[in-house]
Design a protein around this motif. Structure first.
Motif, PDB file in Angstrom:
ATOM      1  N   ARG A  80       0.705   3.840  -2.535  1.00 35.55           N
ATOM      2  CA  ARG A  80       1.897   4.659  -2.788  1.00 35.55           C
ATOM      3  C   ARG A  80       2.864   3.952  -3.735  1.00 35.55           C
ATOM      4  O   ARG A  80       3.478   4.593  -4.599  1.00 35.55           O
ATOM      5  CB  ARG A  80       2.584   5.003  -1.470  1.00 35.55           C
ATOM      6  CG  ARG A  80       1.843   6.065  -0.653  1.00 35.55           C
ATOM      7  CD  ARG A  80       2.566   6.370   0.636  1.00 35.55           C
ATOM      8  NE  ARG A  80       2.467   5.285   1.591  1.00 35.55           N
ATOM      9  CZ  ARG A  80       3.261   5.162   2.655  1.00 35.55           C
ATOM     10  NH1 ARG A  80       4.234   6.030   2.868  1.00 35.55           N
ATOM     11  NH2 ARG A  80       3.091   4.168   3.499  1.00 35.55           N
ATOM     12  N   ALA A  81       3.001   2.641  -3.586  1.00 31.32           N
ATOM     13  CA  ALA A  81       3.887   1.890  -4.483  1.00 31.32           C
ATOM     14  C   ALA A  81       3.387   1.984  -5.918  1.00 31.32           C
ATOM     15  O   ALA A  81       4.182   2.199  -6.852  1.00 31.32           O
ATOM     16  CB  ALA A  81       3.967   0.438  -4.028  1.00 31.32           C
ATOM     17  N   ILE A  82       2.091   1.823  -6.119  1.00 33.03           N
ATOM     18  CA  ILE A  82       1.529   1.916  -7.462  1.00 33.03           C
ATOM     19  C   ILE A  82       1.755   3.318  -8.027  1.00 33.03           C
ATOM     20  O   ILE A  82       2.120   3.484  -9.198  1.00 33.03           O
ATOM     21  CB  ILE A  82       0.029   1.561  -7.452  1.00 33.03           C
ATOM     22  CG1 ILE A  82      -0.158   0.080  -7.105  1.00 33.03           C
ATOM     23  CG2 ILE A  82      -0.619   1.872  -8.798  1.00 33.03           C
ATOM     24  CD1 ILE A  82      -1.591  -0.306  -6.810  1.00 33.03           C
ATOM     25  N   ALA A  83       1.563   4.345  -7.196  1.00 33.97           N
ATOM     26  CA  ALA A  83       1.747   5.720  -7.664  1.00 33.97           C
ATOM     27  C   ALA A  83       3.178   5.951  -8.130  1.00 33.97           C
ATOM     28  O   ALA A  83       3.417   6.590  -9.169  1.00 33.97           O
ATOM     29  CB  ALA A  83       1.378   6.704  -6.559  1.00 33.97           C
ATOM     30  N   TYR A  84       4.150   5.445  -7.389  1.00 38.24           N
ATOM     31  CA  TYR A  84       5.554   5.622  -7.761  1.00 38.24           C
ATOM     32  C   TYR A  84       5.883   4.891  -9.064  1.00 38.24           C
ATOM     33  O   TYR A  84       6.568   5.429  -9.932  1.00 38.24           O
ATOM     34  CB  TYR A  84       6.469   5.125  -6.648  1.00 38.24           C
ATOM     35  CG  TYR A  84       6.838   6.175  -5.628  1.00 38.24           C
ATOM     36  CD1 TYR A  84       7.566   7.304  -5.990  1.00 38.24           C
ATOM     37  CD2 TYR A  84       6.483   6.033  -4.287  1.00 38.24           C
ATOM     38  CE1 TYR A  84       7.914   8.267  -5.058  1.00 38.24           C
ATOM     39  CE2 TYR A  84       6.831   6.996  -3.349  1.00 38.24           C
ATOM     40  CZ  TYR A  84       7.547   8.113  -3.735  1.00 38.24           C
ATOM     41  OH  TYR A  84       7.900   9.059  -2.812  1.00 38.24           O
ATOM     42  N   LEU A  85       5.415   3.658  -9.208  1.00 38.44           N
ATOM     43  CA  LEU A  85       5.770   2.865 -10.386  1.00 38.44           C
ATOM     44  C   LEU A  85       4.937   3.256 -11.598  1.00 38.44           C
ATOM     45  O   LEU A  85       5.469   3.385 -12.705  1.00 38.44           O
ATOM     46  CB  LEU A  85       5.621   1.369 -10.104  1.00 38.44           C
ATOM     47  CG  LEU A  85       6.869   0.676  -9.545  1.00 38.44           C
ATOM     48  CD1 LEU A  85       7.276   1.253  -8.197  1.00 38.44           C
ATOM     49  CD2 LEU A  85       6.643  -0.820  -9.424  1.00 38.44           C
ATOM     50  N   ASP A  86       3.637   3.440 -11.404  1.00 35.42           N
ATOM     51  CA  ASP A  86       2.767   3.759 -12.534  1.00 35.42           C
ATOM     52  C   ASP A  86       3.118   5.116 -13.131  1.00 35.42           C
ATOM     53  O   ASP A  86       2.936   5.350 -14.323  1.00 35.42           O
ATOM     54  CB  ASP A  86       1.305   3.729 -12.084  1.00 35.42           C
ATOM     55  CG  ASP A  86       0.404   2.933 -13.029  1.00 35.42           C
ATOM     56  OD1 ASP A  86       0.924   2.101 -13.781  1.00 35.42           O
ATOM     57  OD2 ASP A  86      -0.820   3.165 -13.010  1.00 35.42           O
ATOM     58  N   SER A  87       3.631   6.032 -12.289  1.00 39.54           N
ATOM     59  CA  SER A  87       4.021   7.359 -12.765  1.00 39.54           C
ATOM     60  C   SER A  87       5.384   7.368 -13.433  1.00 39.54           C
ATOM     61  O   SER A  87       5.749   8.332 -14.111  1.00 39.54           O
ATOM     62  CB  SER A  87       4.049   8.348 -11.595  1.00 39.54           C
ATOM     63  OG  SER A  87       5.110   8.013 -10.692  1.00 39.54           O
ATOM     64  N   GLY A  88       6.159   6.308 -13.217  1.00 43.54           N
ATOM     65  CA  GLY A  88       7.505   6.248 -13.758  1.00 43.54           C
ATOM     66  C   GLY A  88       8.552   6.911 -12.886  1.00 43.54           C
ATOM     67  O   GLY A  88       9.742   6.919 -13.238  1.00 43.54           O
ATOM     68  N   LYS A  89       8.152   7.487 -11.755  1.00 43.95           N
ATOM     69  CA  LYS A  89       9.132   8.120 -10.866  1.00 43.95           C
ATOM     70  C   LYS A  89      10.114   7.088 -10.311  1.00 43.95           C
ATOM     71  O   LYS A  89      11.283   7.402 -10.076  1.00 43.95           O
ATOM     72  CB  LYS A  89       8.421   8.863  -9.729  1.00 43.95           C
ATOM     73  CG  LYS A  89       7.683  10.111 -10.184  1.00 43.95           C
ATOM     74  CD  LYS A  89       7.094  10.863  -9.013  1.00 43.95           C
ATOM     75  CE  LYS A  89       6.330  12.104  -9.487  1.00 43.95           C
ATOM     76  NZ  LYS A  89       7.216  13.084 -10.130  1.00 43.95           N
ATOM     77  N   VAL A  90       9.648   5.866 -10.079  1.00 44.21           N
ATOM     78  CA  VAL A  90      10.534   4.743  -9.783  1.00 44.21           C
ATOM     79  C   VAL A  90      10.598   3.884 -11.039  1.00 44.21           C
ATOM     80  O   VAL A  90       9.573   3.428 -11.538  1.00 44.21           O
ATOM     81  CB  VAL A  90      10.040   3.926  -8.577  1.00 44.21           C
ATOM     82  CG1 VAL A  90      10.811   2.617  -8.455  1.00 44.21           C
ATOM     83  CG2 VAL A  90      10.194   4.739  -7.289  1.00 44.21           C
ATOM     84  N   ASN A  91      11.802   3.692 -11.539  1.00 48.26           N
ATOM     85  CA  ASN A  91      12.016   3.004 -12.810  1.00 48.26           C
ATOM     86  C   ASN A  91      12.252   1.512 -12.567  1.00 48.26           C
ATOM     87  O   ASN A  91      13.182   1.132 -11.859  1.00 48.26           O
ATOM     88  CB  ASN A  91      13.230   3.616 -13.514  1.00 48.26           C
ATOM     89  CG  ASN A  91      13.456   3.051 -14.907  1.00 48.26           C
ATOM     90  OD1 ASN A  91      12.704   2.194 -15.383  1.00 48.26           O
ATOM     91  ND2 ASN A  91      14.495   3.519 -15.571  1.00 48.26           N
ATOM     92  N   VAL A  92      11.397   0.673 -13.125  1.00 45.74           N
ATOM     93  CA  VAL A  92      11.561  -0.776 -12.964  1.00 45.74           C
ATOM     94  C   VAL A  92      11.796  -1.475 -14.306  1.00 45.74           C
ATOM     95  O   VAL A  92      11.806  -2.707 -14.366  1.00 45.74           O
ATOM     96  CB  VAL A  92      10.340  -1.405 -12.249  1.00 45.74           C
ATOM     97  CG1 VAL A  92      10.205  -0.875 -10.842  1.00 45.74           C
ATOM     98  CG2 VAL A  92       9.048  -1.165 -13.034  1.00 45.74           C
ATOM     99  N   LYS A  93      12.012  -0.697 -15.360  1.00 45.85           N
ATOM    100  CA  LYS A  93      12.218  -1.298 -16.677  1.00 45.85           C
ATOM    101  C   LYS A  93      13.506  -2.119 -16.678  1.00 45.85           C
ATOM    102  O   LYS A  93      14.562  -1.639 -16.284  1.00 45.85           O
ATOM    103  CB  LYS A  93      12.280  -0.220 -17.751  1.00 45.85           C
ATOM    104  CG  LYS A  93      10.954   0.496 -17.970  1.00 45.85           C
ATOM    105  CD  LYS A  93      11.018   1.445 -19.152  1.00 45.85           C
ATOM    106  CE  LYS A  93       9.705   2.201 -19.326  1.00 45.85           C
ATOM    107  NZ  LYS A  93       8.552   1.312 -19.507  1.00 45.85           N
ATOM    108  N   GLY A  94      13.398  -3.360 -17.114  1.00 50.15           N
ATOM    109  CA  GLY A  94      14.564  -4.219 -17.214  1.00 50.15           C
ATOM    110  C   GLY A  94      14.905  -4.992 -15.957  1.00 50.15           C
ATOM    111  O   GLY A  94      15.809  -5.828 -15.976  1.00 50.15           O
ATOM    112  N   ILE A  95      14.181  -4.744 -14.852  1.00 46.45           N
ATOM    113  CA  ILE A  95      14.484  -5.489 -13.620  1.00 46.45           C
ATOM    114  C   ILE A  95      14.083  -6.952 -13.769  1.00 46.45           C
ATOM    115  O   ILE A  95      14.792  -7.854 -13.314  1.00 46.45           O
ATOM    116  CB  ILE A  95      13.809  -4.835 -12.396  1.00 46.45           C
ATOM    117  CG1 ILE A  95      14.448  -3.465 -12.112  1.00 46.45           C
ATOM    118  CG2 ILE A  95      13.922  -5.734 -11.169  1.00 46.45           C
ATOM    119  CD1 ILE A  95      13.875  -2.746 -10.899  1.00 46.45           C
TER     120      ILE A  95
END
Length: 344
Positions: free
Chosen positions: A297-312
């Protein structure tokens, strides 16, 4: 290979070690590209966590499959992958037999009790290795923290329409705030010390509201939160790891609400809560530790871009400068620090 090795707490050495070998047919050898530095690594260095020494730390591991065991069928050499570092399913202890694998009495984890990712190579069970597609290797260091955040949201069971306060804007706090927004919260407020973390929180839209606390005198900001939200919040997440903040956090929980202790604290840390408040307001207090079975589920959220981690991830260091990476993480001038294991 080059690796960071703790002989004991506070005793760090950068060493040349043998590349680990596969010892079972269900294992894979991963050539590490990046590994995230976590607050847990700081606690390990202090001797506050579950570490077994000597230890190669590092549990937020990203890399490329270098070798596979004979029974591995879902991976191939060259695949870009992340590793779930937790080994929580011994299947024989009191808690595993009750279906509570997260409480496994025989906990093992890469970078905690087993050799981890602050090295050029690491061995893992194949079933704990997952492919990634769209994320960069640096961004993928956030998948393990995201998996822990997914577990936290599972534990919260926040009602649809909830209002939430997330205290702290570290990597997992930023991800958990976004997950709350995606899973039914109508308003998410992020409160954290003013600086680079609150700036990133705004940049990625972690909260509907981002409140910057004065590091030296946060009293006026906390007072304003009380005035703006007089009934408090359905959910309060304490994600700073500060015992002082954890003690005060209960004062922002709405009657009938939930306080989740989410930070990693020194083993000596204590809180002081009035039982009469917990009793009369029917406040639920829960903890959230690590995760199990949350990586997909974590991969699905991040890989899809629904959770934004750019710049963290704000800073990257080579293995040879691992101590500098720890120091940077503790300096309050970074959001997330990563170590680059494979040099160009």
């Amino acid at each position: 290979m080059e690796a960071a090795l703790w002989h004991a707490p506070h005793q760090l050495e950068i060493v040349k070690a043998e590349i680990p070998k596969l010892t079972a047919s269900d294992q894979v050898l991963i050539k590490v590209t990046y590994c995230g530095v976590c607050g847990t690594d700081h606690h390990l260095a202090e001797g506050d966590f579950l570490g077994k020494f000597p230890l190669i730390p590092g549990h937020e591991i990203v890399g490329v499959v270098s070798e596979i065991g004979a029974d591995v069928t879902h991976l191939k050499v060259g695949d870009r992958v992340v590793i779930d570092p937790t080994i929580l399913e011994c299947g024989r202890c009191f808690f595993c037999l009750r279906g509570q694998q997260i409480m496994c009495q025989n906990f093992d984890g890469l970078g905690v009790t087993l050799p981890g990712g602050f090295a050029e190579y690491v061995v893992s069970r194949a079933r704990k290795v997952f492919k990634i597609n769209n994320l960069s290797d640096v961004e993928a260091t956030l998948i393990e923290p995201a998996a822990c955040a997914v577990h936290g949201v599972d534990k919260l069971q926040a009602p649809v329409g909830a209002e939430a306060l997330v205290i702290g804007a570290g990597p997992t706090g930023l991800i958990l705030a976004q997950l709350l927004k995606l899973n039914g919260a109508t308003k998410v407020v992020v409160a954290a010390n003013k600086g680079i973390k609150t700036q990133v929180a705004r940049d990625i839209g972690a909260g509907d509201v981002v409140i910057e606390l004065d590091r030296e005198n946060p009293g006026p900001q906390w007072k304003q939160i009380k005035e703006d939200y007089p009934f408090g919040f359905d959910v309060v997440v304490e994600a700073t790891g500060s015992e002082e903040v954890a003690t005060d956090a209960i004062n922002y929980v709405r009657r009938g609400g939930t306080l989740m202790i989410y930070g990693v604290y020194a083993s000596s840390a204590l809180v002081h809560w009035a039982p009469s408040k917990i009793f009369s307001d029917e406040i639920r207090i829960i903890g959230s530790f690590a995760q199990t079975a949350c990586f997909p589920r974590a991969i699905a959220y991040l890989d899809s871009g629904k959770v934004n981690v750019k710049g963290i991830v704000t800073d990257v260091f080579p293995i040879s400068e691992f101590q500098k990476a720890l120091d940077k993480m503790n300096s309050k001038t970074a959001v997330k620090v990563a170590v680059k294991a494979t040099q160009d």
